[in-house]
Design a protein around this motif. Structure first.
Motif, mmCIF file in Angstrom:
data_model
loop_
_atom_site.group_PDB
_atom_site.id
_atom_site.type_symbol
_atom_site.label_atom_id
_atom_site.label_comp_id
_atom_site.label_asym_id
_atom_site.label_seq_id
_atom_site.Cartn_x
_atom_site.Cartn_y
_atom_site.Cartn_z
ATOM 1 N N ARG A 25 7.658 1.854 -7.416
ATOM 2 C CA ARG A 25 7.145 2.397 -8.731
ATOM 3 C C ARG A 25 7.546 3.845 -9.038
ATOM 4 O O ARG A 25 7.985 4.272 -10.127
ATOM 5 N N THR A 26 7.575 4.615 -7.900
ATOM 6 C CA THR A 26 8.095 5.928 -7.914
ATOM 7 C C THR A 26 9.412 6.060 -8.524
ATOM 8 O O THR A 26 9.866 7.006 -9.323
ATOM 9 N N ASP A 79 4.466 1.266 -4.003
ATOM 10 C CA ASP A 79 4.378 2.234 -4.336
ATOM 11 C C ASP A 79 5.679 3.332 -4.874
ATOM 12 O O ASP A 79 5.946 3.999 -5.799
ATOM 13 N N THR A 80 6.673 2.893 -3.650
ATOM 14 C CA THR A 80 8.155 3.762 -3.672
ATOM 15 C C THR A 80 8.808 3.177 -4.825
ATOM 16 O O THR A 80 9.384 4.029 -5.502
ATOM 17 N N ASN A 100 5.513 -7.694 1.759
ATOM 18 C CA ASN A 100 5.861 -6.370 1.634
ATOM 19 C C ASN A 100 4.563 -5.360 1.923
ATOM 20 O O ASN A 100 3.296 -5.768 1.407
ATOM 21 N N THR A 101 4.602 -4.154 2.230
ATOM 22 C CA THR A 101 3.809 -3.232 2.182
ATOM 23 C C THR A 101 3.282 -2.458 0.605
ATOM 24 O O THR A 101 4.337 -2.462 -0.062
ATOM 25 N N GLN A 102 2.166 -1.973 0.520
ATOM 26 C CA GLN A 102 1.748 -1.265 -0.500
ATOM 27 C C GLN A 102 2.632 -0.175 -0.678
ATOM 28 O O GLN A 102 3.012 0.209 -1.806
ATOM 29 N N ALA A 103 2.828 0.530 0.361
ATOM 30 C CA ALA A 103 3.938 1.576 0.313
ATOM 31 C C ALA A 103 5.318 1.222 -0.283
ATOM 32 O O ALA A 103 5.953 2.106 -1.114
ATOM 33 N N LEU A 104 5.664 0.161 0.027
ATOM 34 C CA LEU A 104 6.954 -0.296 -0.428
ATOM 35 C C LEU A 104 6.904 -0.398 -2.043
ATOM 36 O O LEU A 104 7.668 0.249 -2.598
#
Length: 127
Positions: A15-16, A12-13, A6-10
């Motif tokens: 967590r958001t 981060d999302t 999984n990507t860091q963006a996933l």
């Protein structure tokens, strides 16, 4: 979730959105008591659950019939135990198994694993 798949963006999302998750490396049979505790807290906080089991969560040796086989994954026994707990909660509104691809199956190995999970869920719902 697998850090390697999984990507860091996933992350981060997630967590958001204040989503909760466990890494696949934290989903071993010997950790099942802790996992069940986290699941119980979640089930207490919701009225209804829709369960999706993404079959590529299973280790490649247990589920070859997916486009992205897991290098580590979560053992089918752990997935079955947790899905059974959700089914027994009385809060399960529906469930599905996703990502199965018969073109990648080996000797119906993946189909048998998916069928086992579906059977297990239905067995717990009947009780």
């Amino acid at each position: 979730m697998a850090e390697t798949a999984n990507t860091q963006a996933l992350f981060d999302t997630a967590r958001t959105l204040n989503a909760e998750w466990r890494l696949d490396t934290d989903m071993n049979g010997w950790q099942l008591a802790d996992i069940r505790g986290q699941l119980a807290e979640f089930l207490d906080s919701v009225d209804v659950v829709y369960l999706t089991i993404d079959l590529d969560v299973l280790p490649a040796a247990q589920m070859p019939a997916v486009s992205a086989p897991a290098g580590y994954g979560v053992d089918i026994a752990v997935v079955e135990a947790l899905a059974g707990r959700i089914a027994k909660s009385g809060k399960l509104a529906g469930a599905d198994l996703v990502e199965f691809n018969p073109a990648f199956d080996i000797d119906s190995h993946g189909a048998k694993a998916a069928a086992r999970l579906a059977w297990s869920l239905s067995r717990h719902l009947r009780r």
